[in-house]
Design a protein around this motif. Structure first.
Motif, PDB file in Angstrom:
ATOM      1  N   LEU A 105       0.768  -1.185   0.165  1.00 32.86           N
ATOM      2  CA  LEU A 105      -0.079   0.182  -0.157  1.00 32.86           C
ATOM      3  C   LEU A 105       0.871   1.102  -0.078  1.00 32.86           C
ATOM      4  CD1 LEU A 105      -3.049  -0.817   2.412  1.00 32.86           C
ATOM      5  CD2 LEU A 105      -2.621  -1.476   0.137  1.00 32.86           C
ATOM      6  N   ASN A 106       0.504   2.094  -0.657  1.00 29.79           N
ATOM      7  CA  ASN A 106       1.182   3.488  -0.616  1.00 29.79           C
ATOM      8  C   ASN A 106       0.651   4.743   0.301  1.00 29.79           C
ATOM      9  OD1 ASN A 106      -1.522   4.546  -1.785  1.00 29.79           O
ATOM     10  ND2 ASN A 106      -0.540   4.993  -3.687  1.00 29.79           N
ATOM     11  N   LEU A 110      -2.671   4.944   2.939  1.00 28.08           N
ATOM     12  CA  LEU A 110      -2.653   5.301   4.448  1.00 28.08           C
ATOM     13  C   LEU A 110      -3.066   6.805   5.056  1.00 28.08           C
ATOM     14  CD1 LEU A 110      -1.450   2.992   6.554  1.00 28.08           C
ATOM     15  CD2 LEU A 110      -0.950   2.561   4.182  1.00 28.08           C
ATOM     16  N   ASN A 111      -2.892   7.462   4.041  1.00 24.79           N
ATOM     17  CA  ASN A 111      -3.193   9.018   4.423  1.00 24.79           C
ATOM     18  C   ASN A 111      -4.912   9.068   4.579  1.00 24.79           C
ATOM     19  OD1 ASN A 111      -0.466  10.216   4.853  1.00 24.79           O
ATOM     20  ND2 ASN A 111      -0.367  10.633   2.476  1.00 24.79           N
ATOM     21  N   ALA A 166       1.076   6.438  12.018  1.00 20.58           N
ATOM     22  CA  ALA A 166       1.266   5.644  11.055  1.00 20.58           C
ATOM     23  C   ALA A 166       2.770   6.166  10.552  1.00 20.58           C
ATOM     24  CB  ALA A 166       0.409   5.594   9.859  1.00 20.58           C
ATOM     25  N   MET A 167       3.665   5.251  10.463  1.00 16.87           N
ATOM     26  CA  MET A 167       5.157   5.612   9.879  1.00 16.87           C
ATOM     27  C   MET A 167       5.705   4.528   9.004  1.00 16.87           C
ATOM     28  SD  MET A 167       7.133   5.168  13.618  1.00 16.87           S
ATOM     29  CE  MET A 167       8.835   5.436  12.393  1.00 16.87           C
ATOM     30  N   ASN A 168       6.815   4.860   8.427  1.00 19.77           N
ATOM     31  CA  ASN A 168       7.374   3.916   7.628  1.00 19.77           C
ATOM     32  C   ASN A 168       9.096   4.029   7.774  1.00 19.77           C
ATOM     33  OD1 ASN A 168       8.568   5.820   6.165  1.00 19.77           O
ATOM     34  ND2 ASN A 168       6.670   5.747   4.721  1.00 19.77           N
ATOM     35  N   ASP A 169       9.574   3.340   7.069  1.00 22.99           N
ATOM     36  CA  ASP A 169      11.214   3.091   7.422  1.00 22.99           C
ATOM     37  C   ASP A 169      11.955   4.164   6.706  1.00 22.99           C
ATOM     38  OD1 ASP A 169      10.837   1.650   5.204  1.00 22.99           O
ATOM     39  OD2 ASP A 169      12.042  -0.003   5.724  1.00 22.99           O
ATOM     40  N   ASN A 170      11.390   5.194   5.806  1.00 21.05           N
ATOM     41  CA  ASN A 170      12.105   6.019   4.855  1.00 21.05           C
ATOM     42  C   ASN A 170      13.016   6.823   5.950  1.00 21.05           C
ATOM     43  OD1 ASN A 170      12.951   7.306   2.748  1.00 21.05           O
ATOM     44  ND2 ASN A 170      11.019   8.658   2.517  1.00 21.05           N
ATOM     45  N   ILE A 240      -1.794  -3.128   5.156  1.00 21.77           N
ATOM     46  CA  ILE A 240      -3.050  -3.651   5.699  1.00 21.77           C
ATOM     47  C   ILE A 240      -2.943  -3.968   7.320  1.00 21.77           C
ATOM     48  CG2 ILE A 240      -4.424  -5.560   5.520  1.00 21.77           C
ATOM     49  CD1 ILE A 240      -4.668  -3.672   3.319  1.00 21.77           C
ATOM     50  N   HIS A 241      -1.846  -4.544   7.720  1.00 23.43           N
ATOM     51  CA  HIS A 241      -1.704  -4.771   9.192  1.00 23.43           C
ATOM     52  C   HIS A 241      -1.930  -3.309   9.816  1.00 23.43           C
ATOM     53  CE1 HIS A 241      -0.246  -8.896   9.742  1.00 23.43           C
ATOM     54  NE2 HIS A 241      -0.243  -8.776   8.355  1.00 23.43           N
ATOM     55  N   VAL A 242      -0.919  -2.378   9.591  1.00 25.45           N
ATOM     56  CA  VAL A 242      -1.330  -1.146  10.190  1.00 25.45           C
ATOM     57  C   VAL A 242      -2.841  -0.613  10.331  1.00 25.45           C
ATOM     58  CG1 VAL A 242      -0.775   1.417   9.940  1.00 25.45           C
ATOM     59  CG2 VAL A 242       1.136  -0.341   9.672  1.00 25.45           C
ATOM     60  N   ILE A 243      -3.478  -0.674   9.165  1.00 26.49           N
ATOM     61  CA  ILE A 243      -4.763  -0.151   9.077  1.00 26.49           C
ATOM     62  C   ILE A 243      -5.648  -1.105  10.281  1.00 26.49           C
ATOM     63  CG2 ILE A 243      -6.947  -0.166   7.697  1.00 26.49           C
ATOM     64  CD1 ILE A 243      -5.009   0.990   5.433  1.00 26.49           C
TER      65      ILE A 243
END
Length: 290
Positions: A105-106, A110-111, A166-170, A240-243
């Protein structure tokens, strides 16, 4: 090559492929928009219609740094139409196509979902604050003054018992990354809870974010806690897990006023979520086939 390394490599390749597809879609959309604008201009000249173009500027000046994350209203596109929009977060046809298959998912999805939680599902709940990936990525690089303006002045974070991030590893200022996780700041629990569906691979980034925001949130003595949660069975379902975890945690916190004690998700919840998201978008905007 170890299995976890192979999975990470596959995830990176999927992200690169998705980025290439998005670039191609954007190029097609831009071409369609340019064609539409040219046609409109041609018609206006033929009909002798005078078009007035109004411009606006911010006349207020201040010595403080403006940290508003301003997102331009998405333009309509015949090649990649907007299907639903909340505030300034919109999802297009190309975003929804990611839900139909085994795709990562982009940011847009998520936003949009975190905007849905804040603006629709929990609109009347003053205890919750939802931080989109767009904001969390900026927060990694802000100083205390900027963070105070964003979190305290704009979003009243000091008054929020629960903050879902919600966060990512960027590790750059640009959108992207290869793995989504969920961070929850809980004042009642005096803790930052981190939920990672991929074996703790995003722990370092989450600790970095916590260290950057805990003083501004007046949670400097809160503990960082890596939580046990359902692990993804593939290399693309982290979003999907985060949502799903956000859904489960908000419901749990509503009942118990605490994050402590929440149980891991069931795999059936993960499997059903993509279709549920497609139906949600259809209900909030234009109807699409699913």
């Amino acid at each position: 090559m170890p299995r976890n390394v192979r999975q990470k490599k596959r995830a990176e390749r999927r992200v690169q492929a998705a980025a290439s597809a998005a670039t191609a879609a954007a190029s097609a959309a831009a071409a369609a928009d340019a064609e539409a604008e040219a046609e409109a201009l041609h018609n206006s000249n033929n009909n002798n219609i005078n078009l007035g173009i109004a411009s606006s500027s911010n006349s207020n000046s201040s010595s403080s740094i403006n940290v508003n994350v301003n997102v331009k209203k998405p333009k309509a596109s015949r090649a990649d139409p907007i299907l639903a929009s909340l505030s300034k977060n919109a999802v297009r046809m190309s975003d929804i196509q990611l839900l139909h298959g085994p795709h990562w998912l982009n940011d847009a999805i998520l936003n949009f979902y975190f905007a849905y939680l804040e603006e629709v599902k929990y609109k009347s709940n003053v205890d919750f604050l939802f931080v989109t990936p767009e904001l969390s990525q900026c927060m990694l690089y802000m100083d205390d003054k900027e963070l105070h303006s964003l979190l305290v002045t704009q979003h009243k974070a000091i008054r929020k018992p629960f903050i879902f991030i919600a966060m990512n590893d960027n590790h750059s200022r640009d959108r992207g990354g290869a793995h989504w996780t969920l961070l929850v700041a809980s004042r009642p629990d005096k803790s930052f809870f981190h939920f990672d569906s991929y074996g703790g691979s995003n722990t370092d980034s989450s600790i970095e974010l916590v260290n950057n925001i805990k003083d501004v949130l007046d949670m400097r003595h809160a503990r960082f806690r890596s939580m046990r949660c359902l692990q993804q069975s593939n290399d693309y379902d982290c979003g999907i897990h985060v949502i799903c975890m956000a859904d489960q945690l908000t419901d749990y916190v509503n009942r118990y006023d605490s994050v402590d004690g929440v149980q891991p998700l069931h795999q059936d919840v993960i499997k059903a979520k993509r279709n549920q998201l497609i139906k949600l978008v259809a209900s909030l905007g234009q109807h699409i086939k699913y």
